[in-house]
Design a protein around this motif. Structure first.
Motif, PDB file in Angstrom:
ATOM      1  N   LEU A 236       0.829  -1.202   0.000  1.00 12.28           N
ATOM      2  CA  LEU A 236       0.000   0.000   0.000  1.00 12.28           C
ATOM      3  C   LEU A 236       0.863   1.252   0.000  1.00 12.28           C
ATOM      4  CD1 LEU A 236      -2.831   1.365   0.407  1.00 12.28           C
ATOM      5  CD2 LEU A 236      -2.433   1.147   2.865  1.00 12.28           C
ATOM      6  N   ASP A 237       0.524   2.193  -0.873  1.00 13.46           N
ATOM      7  CA  ASP A 237       1.142   3.517  -0.884  1.00 13.46           C
ATOM      8  C   ASP A 237       0.136   4.526  -0.345  1.00 13.46           C
ATOM      9  OD1 ASP A 237       3.371   2.416  -2.010  1.00 13.46           O
ATOM     10  OD2 ASP A 237       3.062   3.266  -4.020  1.00 13.46           O
ATOM     11  N   ILE A 238       0.580   5.367   0.584  1.00 15.36           N
ATOM     12  CA  ILE A 238      -0.249   6.438   1.126  1.00 15.36           C
ATOM     13  C   ILE A 238       0.434   7.761   0.791  1.00 15.36           C
ATOM     14  CG2 ILE A 238      -1.277   7.439   3.195  1.00 15.36           C
ATOM     15  CD1 ILE A 238      -1.092   4.668   4.488  1.00 15.36           C
ATOM     16  N   VAL A 239      -0.255   8.600   0.031  1.00 15.86           N
ATOM     17  CA  VAL A 239       0.330   9.861  -0.426  1.00 15.86           C
ATOM     18  C   VAL A 239      -0.614  10.992  -0.020  1.00 15.86           C
ATOM     19  CG1 VAL A 239       1.185  11.186  -2.389  1.00 15.86           C
ATOM     20  CG2 VAL A 239       1.420   8.676  -2.369  1.00 15.86           C
ATOM     21  N   LEU A 240      -0.141  11.837   0.892  1.00 14.26           N
ATOM     22  CA  LEU A 240      -0.942  12.965   1.353  1.00 14.26           C
ATOM     23  C   LEU A 240      -0.460  14.251   0.688  1.00 14.26           C
ATOM     24  CD1 LEU A 240      -1.398  12.333   5.188  1.00 14.26           C
ATOM     25  CD2 LEU A 240      -2.632  11.356   3.247  1.00 14.26           C
ATOM     26  N   ALA A 241      -1.393  14.951   0.081  1.00 11.06           N
ATOM     27  CA  ALA A 241      -1.064  16.232  -0.535  1.00 11.06           C
ATOM     28  C   ALA A 241      -0.890  17.296   0.539  1.00 11.06           C
ATOM     29  CB  ALA A 241      -2.175  16.631  -1.504  1.00 11.06           C
ATOM     30  N   GLU A 242      -0.415  18.456   0.139  1.00 15.34           N
ATOM     31  CA  GLU A 242      -0.199  19.549   1.084  1.00 15.34           C
ATOM     32  C   GLU A 242      -1.499  19.904   1.810  1.00 15.34           C
ATOM     33  OE1 GLU A 242       1.450  22.834  -0.958  1.00 15.34           O
ATOM     34  OE2 GLU A 242       3.354  21.847  -1.421  1.00 15.34           O
ATOM     35  N   ASP A 243      -1.355  20.201   3.106  1.00 17.04           N
ATOM     36  CA  ASP A 243      -2.466  20.696   3.935  1.00 17.04           C
ATOM     37  C   ASP A 243      -3.628  19.703   4.034  1.00 17.04           C
ATOM     38  OD1 ASP A 243      -1.345  23.401   4.406  1.00 17.04           O
ATOM     39  OD2 ASP A 243      -1.612  23.579   2.242  1.00 17.04           O
ATOM     40  N   SER A 244      -3.374  18.424   3.841  1.00 18.89           N
ATOM     41  CA  SER A 244      -4.436  17.426   3.961  1.00 18.89           C
ATOM     42  C   SER A 244      -4.224  16.587   5.217  1.00 18.89           C
ATOM     43  CB  SER A 244      -4.483  16.522   2.727  1.00 18.89           C
ATOM     44  OG  SER A 244      -3.283  15.760   2.621  1.00 18.89           O
ATOM     45  N   ALA A 245      -5.245  15.823   5.581  1.00 19.41           N
ATOM     46  CA  ALA A 245      -5.174  14.975   6.765  1.00 19.41           C
ATOM     47  C   ALA A 245      -5.884  13.660   6.471  1.00 19.41           C
ATOM     48  CB  ALA A 245      -5.807  15.663   7.974  1.00 19.41           C
ATOM     49  N   ALA A 246      -5.397  12.566   7.084  1.00 23.23           N
ATOM     50  CA  ALA A 246      -6.001  11.255   6.850  1.00 23.23           C
ATOM     51  C   ALA A 246      -5.793  10.371   8.062  1.00 23.23           C
ATOM     52  CB  ALA A 246      -5.404  10.595   5.606  1.00 23.23           C
ATOM     53  N   GLU A 247      -6.718   9.419   8.218  1.00 21.07           N
ATOM     54  CA  GLU A 247      -6.612   8.383   9.241  1.00 21.07           C
ATOM     55  C   GLU A 247      -6.644   7.023   8.548  1.00 21.07           C
ATOM     56  OE1 GLU A 247      -9.666   8.780  12.129  1.00 21.07           O
ATOM     57  OE2 GLU A 247      -9.169  10.869  12.642  1.00 21.07           O
ATOM     58  N   VAL A 248      -5.645   6.193   8.847  1.00 22.60           N
ATOM     59  CA  VAL A 248      -5.551   4.869   8.233  1.00 22.60           C
ATOM     60  C   VAL A 248      -5.315   3.832   9.326  1.00 22.60           C
ATOM     61  CG1 VAL A 248      -4.317   3.390   6.605  1.00 22.60           C
ATOM     62  CG2 VAL A 248      -4.639   5.812   6.080  1.00 22.60           C
ATOM     63  N   ALA A 249      -6.082   2.754   9.277  1.00 24.44           N
ATOM     64  CA  ALA A 249      -5.910   1.648  10.225  1.00 24.44           C
ATOM     65  C   ALA A 249      -5.599   0.377   9.447  1.00 24.44           C
ATOM     66  CB  ALA A 249      -7.165   1.461  11.072  1.00 24.44           C
ATOM     67  N   VAL A 250      -4.602  -0.379   9.928  1.00 23.50           N
ATOM     68  CA  VAL A 250      -4.236  -1.659   9.322  1.00 23.50           C
ATOM     69  C   VAL A 250      -4.434  -2.733  10.385  1.00 23.50           C
ATOM     70  CG1 VAL A 250      -2.455  -2.987   8.138  1.00 23.50           C
ATOM     71  CG2 VAL A 250      -2.538  -0.493   7.874  1.00 23.50           C
ATOM     72  N   VAL A 251      -5.295  -3.716  10.085  1.00 25.05           N
ATOM     73  CA  VAL A 251      -5.644  -4.751  11.050  1.00 25.05           C
ATOM     74  C   VAL A 251      -5.150  -6.103  10.546  1.00 25.05           C
ATOM     75  CG1 VAL A 251      -7.503  -5.879  12.323  1.00 25.05           C
ATOM     76  CG2 VAL A 251      -7.677  -3.443  11.753  1.00 25.05           C
ATOM     77  N   PHE A 252      -4.362  -6.788  11.376  1.00 26.66           N
ATOM     78  CA  PHE A 252      -3.883  -8.140  11.077  1.00 26.66           C
ATOM     79  C   PHE A 252      -4.671  -9.120  11.945  1.00 26.66           C
ATOM     80  CE2 PHE A 252      -0.508  -5.140  10.391  1.00 26.66           C
ATOM     81  CZ  PHE A 252       0.199  -5.585   9.287  1.00 26.66           C
ATOM     82  N   ASP A 253      -5.500  -9.948  11.331  1.00 26.15           N
ATOM     83  CA  ASP A 253      -6.346 -10.864  12.089  1.00 26.15           C
ATOM     84  C   ASP A 253      -6.075 -12.308  11.667  1.00 26.15           C
ATOM     85  OD1 ASP A 253      -8.248 -12.192  13.516  1.00 26.15           O
ATOM     86  OD2 ASP A 253      -9.982 -11.258  12.556  1.00 26.15           O
ATOM     87  N   ALA A 254      -5.399 -13.041  12.550  1.00 27.37           N
ATOM     88  CA  ALA A 254      -5.199 -14.478  12.354  1.00 27.37           C
ATOM     89  C   ALA A 254      -5.522 -15.202  13.659  1.00 27.37           C
ATOM     90  CB  ALA A 254      -3.768 -14.779  11.921  1.00 27.37           C
ATOM     91  N   THR A 255      -6.557 -14.706  14.335  1.00 30.18           N
ATOM     92  CA  THR A 255      -6.929 -15.276  15.637  1.00 30.18           C
ATOM     93  C   THR A 255      -7.598 -16.634  15.497  1.00 30.18           C
ATOM     94  OG1 THR A 255      -8.990 -13.992  15.521  1.00 30.18           O
ATOM     95  CG2 THR A 255      -7.161 -13.049  16.773  1.00 30.18           C
ATOM     96  N   ARG A 256      -8.077 -16.969  14.296  1.00 31.19           N
ATOM     97  CA  ARG A 256      -8.729 -18.261  14.092  1.00 31.19           C
ATOM     98  C   ARG A 256      -7.956 -19.125  13.105  1.00 31.19           C
ATOM     99  NH1 ARG A 256     -14.580 -15.507  13.091  1.00 31.19           N
ATOM    100  NH2 ARG A 256     -13.215 -14.215  11.809  1.00 31.19           N
ATOM    101  N   ALA A 257      -6.633 -18.905  13.054  1.00 34.69           N
ATOM    102  CA  ALA A 257      -5.822 -19.608  12.065  1.00 34.69           C
ATOM    103  C   ALA A 257      -4.561 -20.171  12.691  1.00 34.69           C
ATOM    104  CB  ALA A 257      -5.455 -18.658  10.929  1.00 34.69           C
TER     105      ALA A 257
END
Length: 411
Positions: A153-174
């Motif tokens: 994944l590439d995340i590119v924020l332009a000038e004066d912008s804001a973002a929230e990103v969450a990455v979840v790793f779920d292998a609780t049933r594996a």
């Protein structure tokens, strides 16, 4: 079948801990999966059709670094070369070129990033427009029994912008599963990124969470990492604070149980004047878990007025649990401030006495600290799907006892 070993991953920029064997880690990847599942991405507020090369194009917009002081550029090739370490020589060569693309790295290293990128079904790009303030995304990696899931994944924020990103790793049933993610992040001038990564894996799973970030003038990134896996997990985060007044903050929470092997590697490279970095790591180690935290603050020539801070607090509640902390400060510039510290050990006698006076047994007191890590992770979950993964971890971590208070994270 995925069956390989990624060598020299999560390596420190300047190897220091040779005798203790903590300079890098080897990541064993074993998953019977014949095919690799792509991560799911749910995003709003980003561009509908971002350019595939948006990250590389953004790096090219940054000006080259200022030329080193007179004589410094010739250190690697001149008469002083014999006095330089390999790291110093490589750094001098990179800084002579001065471009952000040449200096870019991820925390887990080139080989680890290349492996994940090679098996990821596709590369996803999240890009904002200038001034955007409502961009949000949740990236979900999930694997079943013997499965694998990869994310590039590439995340590119332009000038004066804001973002929230969450990455979840779920292998609780594996079991025998592999989850791998590599992020390339660019934050334009005065932009702000809030990044949350939550790892929840079983005893025979491998999690690789890798990221690299470049900050322009007055840009900031706030990172929260939660490592809750009972298997093997590796977290790497490298940040190039290239812009003047740029800021990076990382808040790390971990819970080691059973025979968990958790490895962290954080690298903050200060190039911009008055740039700041802050790393706070807190966690609990129980049973036979092992945790390694490598943290490097590097003040590179030209970053006058920069400051870096690193603080760790590790609570050991298992007789066979093992903690390894590797703080490093590298300094090639004057007029900078850097410090690090650590508090590692068992619950002190005064605190244990206080808790006992409130009716808590030693086991219940130790569970109280584990519960606090899980509650923090639960509060950071972006949706109900993530909260269910944390609750499955809590079921195994906090077995209700008669003398314990009810677990608020358990269903």
């Amino acid at each position: 079948m995925l069956d390989t070993v990624i060598r020299h991953a999560n390596a420190m920029p300047a190897p220091t801990w040779h005798r203790l064997g903590m300079n890098h880690a080897d990541i064993a990847v074993k998953a019977p999966a014949a095919s690799v599942r792509a991560a799911t991405v749910d995003a709003t507020g980003f561009m509908d059709s971002p350019a595939p090369d948006a990250f590389d194009a953004a790096l090219r917009t940054l000006p080259c670094a200022a030329a080193p002081a007179e004589g410094a550029a010739d250190d690697a090739a001149g008469l002083d070369a014999c006095a330089l370490s390999r790291y110093q020589s490589d750094l001098a060569n990179r800084e002579r070129i001065g471009d952000a693309a040449g200096a870019f790295k991820t925390g887990a290293g080139r080989d680890a990033a290349a492996f994940v990128e090679s098996i990821a079904p596709e590369r996803v790009v999240l890009q904002t427009v200038r001034g955007a303030a409502d961009a949000r995304a949740v990236v979900y990696l999930e694997a079943g029994e013997g499965g694998a899931c990869a994310n590039a994944l590439d995340i590119v924020l332009a000038e004066d912008s804001a973002a929230e990103v969450a990455v979840v790793f779920d292998a609780t049933r594996a079991a025998d599963a592999f989850l791998g993610s590599v992020l390339r992040i660019f934050c334009g001038a005065r932009s702000k990124l809030a990044l949350t990564a939550l790892q929840a894996g079983g005893a025979r799973t491998t999690v690789l969470d890798d990221a690299g970030c470049v900050l322009a003038d007055e840009a900031s990134v706030d990172v929260r990492h939660f490592a809750l896996s009972t298997g093997a997990s590796s977290t790497g985060f490298a940040c190039d604070l290239r812009g003047a007044g740029s800021r990076a903050r990382a808040d790390v929470r971990y819970l080691g149980r059973e025979q968990a092997e958790t490895d962290f590697n954080y690298i903050f490279e200060h190039r911009g004047a008055a740039s700041t970095s802050d790393l706070q790591a807190d966690g609990v180690l129980a049973d036979e878990s092992v945790k390694t935290l490598k943290a490097t603050i590097d003040f590179i020539r030209g970053c006058k007025g920069a400051s870096g801070h690193e603080q760790e607090s590790a609570l050991i509640v298992g007789e066979h649990a093992h903690n390894r902390s590797c703080p490093v400060i590298l300094c090639g510039e004057d007029d900078v401030a850097g410090d690090h510290g650590a508090s590692i050990g068992h619950i002190d006698a005064d605190r244990m006495f206080y808790l006992a006076s409130r009716g808590l047994s030693p086991d219940a007191a130790e569970a109280l600290f584990s519960r606090s890590v899980l509650e923090s992770a639960l509060a950071a979950c972006p949706d109900d799907r993530c909260r269910e993964a944390v609750r499955r971890i809590a079921d195994g971590a906090l077995e209700t006892k008669e003398d314990e208070a009810p677990c608020i994270v358990c269903p």
